[in-house]
Design an enzyme around this catalytic site. Structure first.
Site, PDB file in Angstrom:
ATOM      1  N   HIS A 180      16.058  13.463  18.592  1.00  0.00           N
ATOM      2  CA  HIS A 180      15.021  12.760  17.839  1.00  0.00           C
ATOM      3  C   HIS A 180      14.028  13.812  17.346  1.00  0.00           C
ATOM      4  CE1 HIS A 180      16.116   9.206  20.645  1.00  0.00           C
ATOM      5  NE2 HIS A 180      16.884   9.202  19.556  1.00  0.00           N
ATOM      6  N   GLU A 200      10.298  14.506  18.302  1.00  0.00           N
ATOM      7  CA  GLU A 200      10.004  14.834  19.689  1.00  0.00           C
ATOM      8  C   GLU A 200      10.016  16.359  19.853  1.00  0.00           C
ATOM      9  OE1 GLU A 200      12.845  12.451  21.862  1.00  0.00           O
ATOM     10  OE2 GLU A 200      12.120  10.622  20.893  1.00  0.00           O
ATOM     11  N   GLU A 255      12.430  13.351  29.885  1.00  0.00           N
ATOM     12  CA  GLU A 255      11.397  12.797  29.008  1.00  0.00           C
ATOM     13  C   GLU A 255      10.029  13.426  29.309  1.00  0.00           C
ATOM     14  OE1 GLU A 255      11.780  10.743  26.514  1.00  0.00           O
ATOM     15  OE2 GLU A 255      13.712   9.726  26.869  1.00  0.00           O
ATOM     16  N   HIS A 311      13.894  15.168  25.651  1.00  0.00           N
ATOM     17  CA  HIS A 311      13.264  14.191  24.758  1.00  0.00           C
ATOM     18  C   HIS A 311      11.759  14.103  25.000  1.00  0.00           C
ATOM     19  CE1 HIS A 311      16.803  12.036  22.984  1.00  0.00           C
ATOM     20  NE2 HIS A 311      17.403  12.627  24.009  1.00  0.00           N
TER      21      HIS A 311
END
Length: 375
Positions: free
Chosen positions: A166, A169, A335, A259
């Site tokens: 993504h 990010e 994350e 991410h």
């Protein structure tokens, strides 16, 4: 007064620009999709005058909850990015600022430019034991590049790390820069010991097209790469297609997919407990890895994160699940927050590029804790 986003990863739409305290803006959606959240633009105006920037329509953004308690980042020199007090109400993010210089940059998170990406690859290839391989091209014709660190050997474990599926990010590539810099430090005895046991394949940017275009979540034609790992194609997702083929060529014993999360103000990991082959061995590896990371850095926690999948209910189009199942390997999504780490808040910087970089370096120590147990 002028606002522009006509540069690498730029994204903003100007609705009204007549008064400094009434600047009205919107974010452009990713090409071919409805996702939007990433912004990056430059304001050129009179210094030491109060400005109010309003970014509108955010109730329809990809993650509306991501704007609560969020503060935009800004920079004068494009090197140091600091937080600007911001408020969110009725779908509008309001940024009040009195610029100290004529030009001021704003972004959703500290940008990681395509030029810096190329610099990182060039830095890596200058070291012994490193190989740079172009696996293929993206839809916009950019290189899909993997960095191999260490000499392949049948006795060594094979560890893959990828980032920025993504593209908005950006903390993911800051993380990988930190990891790579430590991994290539020939004076670090822990790294030397690790490279005797493992070879690394690292993709710093899985989505260079989306990164340059200023996308949040998709590639050049609006495809979410982290939903393509079951059946990638050259027509829709060549980025995943080429990387997955290389994984099958090299084999894989551990996988980290890096991410950023828009809403949760914590660092956490998401495992593959819902895949069909999940068993006590994989659970033990996951627990060993998390325990090591909890010991190594206070930036990590395991209380807040995504709900765990029920057995057999994993989304097999997601990278960590598809790869974990295909290789019966320890496979984690990592994350980091766009906001701040609520456990260690920093009012001036929030969660930042520098903290992401350090977290990447800390991750190597956690890998040391599990490398002997990967197979």
């Amino acid at each position: 007064m002028k606002i522009t986003s006509n540069f690498d990863s730029g994204n903003i739409k100007v609705l009204a620009l007549s008064e400094p305290k009434d600047i009205q803006l919107e974010i452009n959606a990713d090409n071919g999709s409805e996702f939007f959240q990433w912004f990056h633009f430059r304001l050129e105006s009179t210094p030491f005058v109060e400005h109010s920037l309003h970014i509108n329509g955010l109730e329809k953004s990809a993650y509306p909850e991501g704007w609560d308690d969020y503060h935009a980042v800004a920079s004068y020199d494009r090197q140091t990015w600091f937080r600007i007090p911001s408020t969110f109400s009725d779908g509008t993010l309001k940024i009040d600022v009195e610029p100290e210089h004529k030009q001021m940059y704003f972004a959703y998170f500290a940008p990681y430019s395509y030029e810096r990406h190329l610099d990182l690859l060039a830095f890596a290839q200058s070291h012994d034991g490193v190989d740079i391989e172009v696996l293929g091209e993206t839809l916009d014709g950019r290189d899909m590049t993997v960095v191999r660190v260490g000499e392949p050997d049948a006795e060594k474990k094979t560890i893959w790390v990828v980032g920025r599926q993504h593209p908005g990010e950006t903390m993911a590539e800051w993380f990988i820069e930190g990891l790579l810099h430590k991994l290539l430090d020939d004076e670090d005895p822990h790294v030397a010991a690790l490279l005797q046991k493992a070879v690394f394949y690292i993709v710093p940017n899985m989505n260079p097209d989306g990164s340059v275009r200023g996308h949040l979540r998709t590639n050049a034609i609006g495809v979410n790469l982290n939903r393509e790992w079951q059946t990638p194609s050259l027509e829709q997702s060549p980025e995943v297609f080429h990387v997955l083929n290389k994984m099958h060529e090299t084999g894989l014993d551990m996988f980290l997919d890096i991410h950023g999360d828009e809403a949760l103000p914590y660092n956490f990991v998401a495992g593959s407990e819902g895949i069909p082959s999940y068993d006590a061995r994989l659970e033990s590896l996951e627990n060993r890895f998390k325990s090591a990371l909890l010991t190594i850095t206070p930036e990590f926690q395991d209380e807040f994160g995504y709900p765990k999948d029920e057995p057999g209910q994993a989304n097999m189009t997601v990278a960590s699940c598809a790869v974990g199942e295909a290789f019966n390997a320890l496979s984690y999504t990592v994350e980091m927050p766009f906001k701040d780490n609520a456990n260690l808040p920093d009012q001036y910087y929030g969660w930042s590029d520098r903290r992401s970089y350090q977290f990447g370096q800390d991750m190597l120590a956690a890998i040391v804790a599990v490398v002997d147990h990967l197979r």
